[in-house]
Design a protein around this motif. Sequence first.
Motif, PDB file in Angstrom:
ATOM      1  N   UNK A  67       0.795  -1.327   0.037  1.00 19.93           N
ATOM      2  CA  UNK A  67       0.103  -0.098   0.025  1.00 19.93           C
ATOM      3  C   UNK A  67       0.763   1.279   0.018  1.00 19.93           C
ATOM      4  N   UNK A  68       0.336   2.204  -0.805  1.00 15.77           N
ATOM      5  CA  UNK A  68       0.944   3.591  -0.762  1.00 15.77           C
ATOM      6  C   UNK A  68      -0.145   4.696  -0.585  1.00 15.77           C
ATOM      7  N   UNK A  69       0.240   5.838   0.211  1.00 14.24           N
ATOM      8  CA  UNK A  69      -0.884   6.940   0.377  1.00 14.24           C
ATOM      9  C   UNK A  69      -1.411   7.287  -1.032  1.00 14.24           C
ATOM     10  N   UNK A  70      -2.605   7.559  -1.093  1.00 21.59           N
ATOM     11  CA  UNK A  70      -3.410   7.870  -2.358  1.00 21.59           C
ATOM     12  C   UNK A  70      -2.886   9.053  -3.125  1.00 21.59           C
ATOM     13  N   UNK A  71      -2.273   9.952  -2.391  1.00 18.74           N
ATOM     14  CA  UNK A  71      -1.727  11.125  -3.219  1.00 18.74           C
ATOM     15  C   UNK A  71      -0.516  10.879  -3.774  1.00 18.74           C
ATOM     16  N   UNK A  72       0.207  10.049  -3.288  1.00 18.00           N
ATOM     17  CA  UNK A  72       1.556   9.749  -3.992  1.00 18.00           C
ATOM     18  C   UNK A  72       1.197   9.326  -5.332  1.00 18.00           C
TER      19      UNK A  72
END
Length: 372
Positions: free
Chosen positions: A243-248
């Motif tokens: 998982x990665x933060x959506x804004x990235x």
Amino acid sequence: MAPADIEDELVAAYAAIGRAVADFALTLMKLYEDLDPQVQQYAGDVLMPLLRVSQVKGNKLIDRAMSLVEHPVVLEALSEGRIDEGKALMIIDQVSVLDAANQAIAEPVLIAHAATHNYTASQRYARRYVLKLDAEAALRRHEEKRKQRLVEKFNLDDGMCSLRVVLPALDAALAFDRIDRIARALPKDDRTLDQKRSDVAADLLMGKETPAPQGEVCVNLTMPITNILGLTKDPVMLAGYGPLPAPIVADVAANGIWKRILTDPVTGMAEHITTYRPTPAQRELINARYPTCTMVGCNQPAHRCDLDHCCPFDGTNTTVQNLRPKCRHHHRMKTHSNWSCENRPDGTHAWTTPSGRVIETELEPIAEPAPF
């Protein structure tokens, strides 16, 4: 002694390692706290003659012990043998971006998951859980880590060197995909694929001519449709990473260098797309549903695995329900030894060990189920 008894004894012995690590941490902190405050900064030097370790090793032991003692819930789980030292330190690291209140929420949840999963799966779950709990904190952590990107050279024996590049996960995924595509497009010769990748990477870094990559370089990003509709900002899954933060990934999505896999907002699972060889659509869906080899504890990415017919091929069962990713090693183990496996109706995958113990691989949704 029966095989099952030996296995139980092995599990108990492994749990005892965790208890020993916890006891060592508590004892070390007692020694540290007994030192005069002016001497505490030299605690690593105190350990040098006691434990026959270097100053660097002594300081690392103190830092680890301090981290564990500052998180009593994690320390207790380690002492009870529910998690090992690696998982304990990973959980402490993952919750470090959260405030005290959210740490108190997250730690028991992450411990419960880690108690029944391997390190990589537990870390992937922890990243996603922390992102869900406080996305802004996780994004701040990413920005801080991003400032630490670097290139390092390590000298090895026999005229060799190792080049280490630390960069954002998305950039690394795209860079590796390009190297891999070029390497796989090269004519067959006496080099292994790893050797070809190394040669291609060296050519690219040194500005030498290299064959053009076959097809567009891309990464697979998976997100719930509610993200696209602007209703949520749930973590986005980067294939082969987690998982990665959506804004990235917002800019990546906007530039179109992604393959969108939409998920069911209720279950979080990938949704629908007969021959012996699975179709590309079947492979994509299975790889989205089962991101790694379905052997318990194996983390080989699904795109590098075989698609195994769990029930032997009968001419009609090359289906999503019957196919599961297995790395070549575990595919051979299932085929040529007395290990066996079965696909359960709910999508889970169960293995039976040679001693008769049944171990179930849990489903791992690639998106957060909807809260309704």
